[in-house]
Motif scaffolding. Structure first.
Motif, PDB file in Angstrom:
ATOM      1  N   THR A  45       0.817  -1.228   0.000  1.00 45.12           N
ATOM      2  CA  THR A  45       0.000   0.000   0.000  1.00 45.12           C
ATOM      3  C   THR A  45       0.843   1.267   0.000  1.00 45.12           C
ATOM      4  O   THR A  45       0.324   2.347  -0.295  1.00 45.12           O
ATOM      5  N   THR A  46       2.104   1.168   0.376  1.00 47.23           N
ATOM      6  CA  THR A  46       2.921   2.389   0.454  1.00 47.23           C
ATOM      7  C   THR A  46       4.062   2.381  -0.564  1.00 47.23           C
ATOM      8  O   THR A  46       4.973   3.195  -0.494  1.00 47.23           O
ATOM      9  N   MET A  47       3.976   1.460  -1.523  1.00 51.31           N
ATOM     10  CA  MET A  47       5.041   1.348  -2.519  1.00 51.31           C
ATOM     11  C   MET A  47       5.163   2.623  -3.359  1.00 51.31           C
ATOM     12  O   MET A  47       6.261   3.086  -3.640  1.00 51.31           O
ATOM     13  N   GLY A 104       2.427   2.446   7.811  1.00 50.69           N
ATOM     14  CA  GLY A 104       1.659   2.603   9.050  1.00 50.69           C
ATOM     15  C   GLY A 104       2.411   1.990  10.227  1.00 50.69           C
ATOM     16  O   GLY A 104       3.603   1.664  10.137  1.00 50.69           O
ATOM     17  N   GLY A 105       1.699   1.829  11.325  1.00 54.88           N
ATOM     18  CA  GLY A 105       2.320   1.366  12.565  1.00 54.88           C
ATOM     19  C   GLY A 105       2.931  -0.020  12.448  1.00 54.88           C
ATOM     20  O   GLY A 105       3.982  -0.300  13.041  1.00 54.88           O
ATOM     21  N   ALA A 106       2.312  -0.897  11.677  1.00 58.61           N
ATOM     22  CA  ALA A 106       2.846  -2.258  11.556  1.00 58.61           C
ATOM     23  C   ALA A 106       4.213  -2.201  10.858  1.00 58.61           C
ATOM     24  O   ALA A 106       5.187  -2.832  11.295  1.00 58.61           O
ATOM     25  N   ASP A 136       0.827   7.866  17.297  1.00 64.58           N
ATOM     26  CA  ASP A 136       1.167   6.895  18.340  1.00 64.58           C
ATOM     27  C   ASP A 136       2.328   5.968  17.953  1.00 64.58           C
ATOM     28  O   ASP A 136       3.422   6.059  18.495  1.00 64.58           O
ATOM     29  N   ALA A 137       2.082   5.067  16.987  1.00 64.26           N
ATOM     30  CA  ALA A 137       3.006   3.950  16.775  1.00 64.26           C
ATOM     31  C   ALA A 137       4.433   4.385  16.422  1.00 64.26           C
ATOM     32  O   ALA A 137       5.405   3.778  16.881  1.00 64.26           O
ATOM     33  N   ALA A 138       4.559   5.432  15.620  1.00 65.39           N
ATOM     34  CA  ALA A 138       5.901   5.809  15.154  1.00 65.39           C
ATOM     35  C   ALA A 138       6.666   6.629  16.190  1.00 65.39           C
ATOM     36  O   ALA A 138       7.846   6.904  16.022  1.00 65.39           O
TER      37      ALA A 138
HETATM   38  N1  LIG Z   1       5.256   0.971  18.765  1.00 64.01           N
HETATM   39  C1  LIG Z   1       4.213   1.551  19.350  1.00 64.01           C
HETATM   40  O1  LIG Z   1       4.377   2.303  20.332  1.00 64.01           O
HETATM   41  C2  LIG Z   1       2.848   1.299  18.815  1.00 64.01           C
HETATM   42  C3  LIG Z   1       1.769   2.060  19.283  1.00 64.01           C
HETATM   43  C4  LIG Z   1       0.508   1.851  18.719  1.00 64.01           C
HETATM   44  C5  LIG Z   1       0.347   0.893  17.728  1.00 64.01           C
HETATM   45  N2  LIG Z   1       1.411   0.157  17.323  1.00 64.01           N
HETATM   46  C6  LIG Z   1       1.268  -0.859  16.269  1.00 64.01           C
HETATM   47  O2  LIG Z   1       0.848  -0.207  15.078  1.00 64.01           O
HETATM   48  C7  LIG Z   1       0.081  -1.118  14.303  1.00 64.01           C
HETATM   49  C8  LIG Z   1      -1.175  -0.421  13.890  1.00 64.01           C
HETATM   50  O3  LIG Z   1      -0.842   0.673  13.076  1.00 64.01           O
HETATM   51  P1  LIG Z   1      -1.815   1.152  11.916  1.00 64.01           P
HETATM   52  O4  LIG Z   1      -3.156   1.394  12.458  1.00 64.01           O
HETATM   53  O5  LIG Z   1      -1.092   2.227  11.195  1.00 64.01           O
HETATM   54  O6  LIG Z   1      -1.971  -0.160  11.047  1.00 64.01           O
HETATM   55  P2  LIG Z   1      -1.193  -0.708   9.756  1.00 64.01           P
HETATM   56  O7  LIG Z   1       0.218  -0.323   9.766  1.00 64.01           O
HETATM   57  O8  LIG Z   1      -1.523  -2.140   9.662  1.00 64.01           O
HETATM   58  O9  LIG Z   1      -1.924   0.105   8.585  1.00 64.01           O
HETATM   59  C9  LIG Z   1      -3.294  -0.119   8.339  1.00 64.01           C
HETATM   60  C10 LIG Z   1      -3.503  -0.342   6.841  1.00 64.01           C
HETATM   61  O10 LIG Z   1      -3.298   0.868   6.133  1.00 64.01           O
HETATM   62  C11 LIG Z   1      -2.394   0.660   5.058  1.00 64.01           C
HETATM   63  N3  LIG Z   1      -1.764   1.955   4.795  1.00 64.01           N
HETATM   64  C12 LIG Z   1      -0.627   2.466   5.322  1.00 64.01           C
HETATM   65  N4  LIG Z   1      -0.433   3.717   4.874  1.00 64.01           N
HETATM   66  C13 LIG Z   1      -1.474   3.998   4.043  1.00 64.01           C
HETATM   67  C14 LIG Z   1      -1.834   5.138   3.266  1.00 64.01           C
HETATM   68  N5  LIG Z   1      -1.115   6.267   3.308  1.00 64.01           N
HETATM   69  N6  LIG Z   1      -2.972   5.082   2.556  1.00 64.01           N
HETATM   70  C15 LIG Z   1      -3.726   3.969   2.553  1.00 64.01           C
HETATM   71  N7  LIG Z   1      -3.432   2.850   3.256  1.00 64.01           N
HETATM   72  C16 LIG Z   1      -2.321   2.875   3.995  1.00 64.01           C
HETATM   73  C17 LIG Z   1      -1.502  -0.443   5.567  1.00 64.01           C
HETATM   74  O11 LIG Z   1      -0.842  -1.062   4.500  1.00 64.01           O
HETATM   75  C18 LIG Z   1      -2.514  -1.357   6.249  1.00 64.01           C
HETATM   76  O12 LIG Z   1      -3.208  -2.124   5.313  1.00 64.01           O
HETATM   77  C19 LIG Z   1      -0.130  -2.349  15.160  1.00 64.01           C
HETATM   78  O13 LIG Z   1       0.741  -3.348  14.744  1.00 64.01           O
HETATM   79  C20 LIG Z   1       0.209  -1.874  16.563  1.00 64.01           C
HETATM   80  O14 LIG Z   1       0.696  -2.910  17.383  1.00 64.01           O
HETATM   81  C21 LIG Z   1       2.647   0.351  17.841  1.00 64.01           C
END
Ligand SMILES: NC(=O)c1ccc[n+]([C@@H]2O[C@H](COP(=O)([O-])OP(=O)(O)OC[C@H]3O[C@@H](n4cnc5c(N)ncnc54)[C@H](O)[C@@H]3O)[C@@H](O)[C@H]2O)c1
Ligand SMILES: [Zn+2]
Length: 348
Positions: A45-47, A104-106, A136-138
């Motif tokens: 999705t971010t390629m 994203g966060g993953a 949050d995640a980053a």
């Molecule tokens: N390290 C930390 O402190 C911390 C804190 C909160 C969450 N997290 C982690 O973060 C993850 C959740 O993050 P999330 O909600 O970003 O989920 P994610 O990273 O899974 O992204 C959600 C979806 O959006 C897609 N995506 C990414 N960027 C996009 C864009 N610009 N446009 C369209 N689609 C896009 C991704 O490919 C995925 O399908 C979990 O794994 C969680 O454990 C970590």
């Protein structure tokens, strides 16, 4: 363009840049290194975004190599980590080179884990492309992969820089804006009510630049005080004790689960600490389209999963509860408080 700085022991460890268009900041941070080799990690999705950023770097004379990991949580696996280690090794990657995670966060969780462990640690930067990632995640240096449990293995490792392009966030689908709203509202409830007021006024139409800057400021402040979560950092887990259990048992998204978790922990806050903001909290969550209940969960399974919560200690289960808005406390909870939490989300 706004910059926030995370400091560890008084030393700047990580700069977070929030603005519209971050290519200049990208080139600036990459350019502080003597090495010219950069590995860009992304998901399908971010390629497109990764290609754009790679192009900007190539134009500046960097040698850029790219690797795409599977989407979503599928990226957070040790087998993926091993594949990337091999890729870096084959690319002749050294400790002077730079990993950039775009996603994203993953994606940033796994990129950070790789950066924190490959050759015992190489420099990393993130470009956070979801609202959850940006608020949050980053931010805050926690990285991780899933083994049996979510984030079972990880390291604390700070990216040198986190770049957040609000133009990308503005283009996110509503579902991802809603997910991010749950985490941004969490930050609002525990510390900065102006975030809550913004969502009350404008629902998903909020000014994301302001929401991200405010959320990042709170998280940076908390992390600067307590990087390794020995105390105050735990307040960021408001809604997450019940929320994680809901997420595991129902498979709902993290944001939806945390919203339900905050409703439950808001009710627990009323029962244990006399919190009076329950209705206001429910109203704003509902206004942005987040769920207030999880009819597909049962009290028995949620309780069993909560017993495994990381905040548990020798004396039993702990939760972050609110005395009032912006006044969170990590407290031990008794059975009556857990019961109130479950009743708050209609769990029987
Ligand atoms: N390290 C930390 O402190 C911390 C804190 C909160 C969450 N997290 C982690 O973060 C993850 C959740 O993050 P999330 O909600 O970003 O989920 P994610 O990273 O899974 O992204 C959600 C979806 O959006 C897609 N995506 C990414 N960027 C996009 C864009 N610009 N446009 C369209 N689609 C896009 C991704 O490919 C995925 O399908 C979990 O794994 C969680 O454990 C970590
Ligand atoms: Zn969360």
């Amino acid at each position: 363009m706004h910059r926030h700085v995370i400091s560890i022991n008084g030393e700047p460890a990580s700069t977070i840049v929030v603005g519209r268009g971050v290519e200049d900041a990208l080139v600036e941070f990459a350019g502080t290194r003597t090495s010219r080799l950069i590995a860009v990690l992304c998901q399908p999705t971010t390629m497109g975004l990764a290609d754009l950023y790679s192009g900007s770097l190539v134009d500046e004379g960097f040698q850029v190599t790219g690797y795409t990991v599977p989407d979503g949580e599928e990226a957070k696996r040790l087998s993926v980590v091993e594949d990337v280690y091999r890729f870096l090794n084959e690319s002749g990657f050294t400790r002077d080179d730079l990993v950039i995670g775009v996603g994203g966060g993953a994606l940033t969780d796994v990129a950070g884990f790789i950066g924190g462990t490959y050759l015992r640690g190489v420099p990393v930067m993130y470009i956070a492309t979801t609202l959850v990632g940006a608020v949050d995640a980053a931010i805050g240096g926690k990285t991780g992969v899933n083994v049996d449990g979510k984030n079972l293995a990880g390291v604390f490792a700070h990216p040198e820089a986190v770049l957040i392009d609000v133009d990308i966030l503005d283009r996110l689908p509503d579902s991802l804006k809603r997910e991010g709203a749950a985490e941004a509202l969490k930050v609002g409830f525990i510390e900065d009510m102006s975030i809550v007021e913004a969502y009350e006024r404008e629902a998903l139409g909020v000014d994301l630049e302001e929401i991200v800057n405010r959320s990042v400021a709170v998280k940076v402040g908390v992390v600067n005080e307590d990087f390794r979560e020995r105390g105050r950092r735990a307040i960021l887990n408001y809604g997450h004790t019940v929320g994680h259990a809901i997420e595991t048992t129902t498979g709902r998204s993290h944001g939806d689960s945390v919203a339900v978790g905050m409703v439950a922990e808001g009710a627990a806050s009323r029962a244990a600490l006399g919190f009076t903001g329950e209705e206001r909290q429910r109203a704003v969550l509902e206004q942005v389209g987040l769920p207030l209940e999880a009819p597909d969960a049962t009290a028995q399974t949620v309780l069993a999963l909560m017993q495994r919560d990381k905040k548990r200690d020798a004396e039993g289960l702990r939760m972050v509860l609110l005395e009032e808005f912006a006044s969170p406390k990590l407290v031990h909870v008794d059975d009556a408080t857990v019961q109130a939490a479950f009743e708050g989300i209609g769990l029987t």
